[in-house]
Scaffold this motif. Structure first.
Motif, short mmCIF file in Angstrom:
data_model
loop_
_atom_site.label_atom_id
_atom_site.label_comp_id
_atom_site.label_asym_id
_atom_site.label_seq_id
_atom_site.Cartn_x
_atom_site.Cartn_y
_atom_site.Cartn_z
N THR A 20 0.85 -1.19 0.00
CA THR A 20 0.00 0.00 0.00
C THR A 20 0.88 1.24 0.00
OG1 THR A 20 -0.10 0.00 2.41
CG2 THR A 20 -1.89 -1.12 1.25
N TYR A 21 0.35 2.33 -0.53
CA TYR A 21 1.07 3.59 -0.49
C TYR A 21 0.08 4.74 -0.52
CZ TYR A 21 0.22 3.97 -5.50
OH TYR A 21 -0.38 4.05 -6.73
N SER A 22 0.52 5.85 0.01
CA SER A 22 -0.27 7.07 0.02
C SER A 22 0.69 8.24 0.13
CB SER A 22 -1.25 7.06 1.19
OG SER A 22 -1.97 8.28 1.22
N GLY A 23 0.76 9.03 -0.91
CA GLY A 23 1.63 10.20 -0.88
C GLY A 23 3.09 9.82 -0.77
N THR A 24 3.65 10.09 0.40
CA THR A 24 5.09 9.86 0.60
C THR A 24 5.38 8.64 1.48
OG1 THR A 24 5.11 11.35 2.49
CG2 THR A 24 5.62 12.31 0.34
N LYS A 25 4.38 7.81 1.75
CA LYS A 25 4.57 6.63 2.61
C LYS A 25 4.05 5.38 1.93
CE LYS A 25 4.12 9.33 6.82
NZ LYS A 25 3.35 9.54 8.04
N GLY A 26 4.73 4.27 2.19
CA GLY A 26 4.29 3.00 1.63
C GLY A 26 4.71 1.85 2.53
N ARG A 27 4.13 0.70 2.28
CA ARG A 27 4.45 -0.49 3.08
C ARG A 27 4.19 -1.72 2.22
NH1 ARG A 27 4.78 -1.51 8.73
NH2 ARG A 27 4.42 -3.70 9.19
#
Length: 84
Positions: A20-27
């Motif tokens: 998953t990711y959103s903007g400047t973060k992901g995992r």
């Protein structure tokens, strides 16, 4: 551009690995560990945690290959740093 590479990396993982990711973060969640990604203006930082040394090496290899595919024009420099 690091945020674009973060998105590309997560999309490459998605078919086989929950990512998953959103903007400047992901995992990304692997069966044997996980990778947390953060994009800044200049860098994409990856924090990898694994069950054991073998799993850690495997994750570094897999993530490195995927990152090289995403950034083939720029030829990324990947520096793995251990923390305790």
């Amino acid at each position: 551009m690091p945020d674009l590479y973060l998105a590309q990396l997560c999309k490459q993982f998605a078919p086989s690995t929950p990512a998953t990711y959103s903007g400047t973060k992901g995992r990304a969640e692997f069966d044997f560990g996980h990778c947390i990604m953060r994009a800044s203006n200049r860098y994409l930082t990856l924090v990898v945690e694994a069950e054991d040394e073998q799993s850690l090496a495997r994750m570094q290899h897999l993530i490195g290959l995927r990152l090289e595919r995403c950034m083939w024009r720029e030829k990324p420099v990947i520096n793995w740093v251990r923390s305790t």
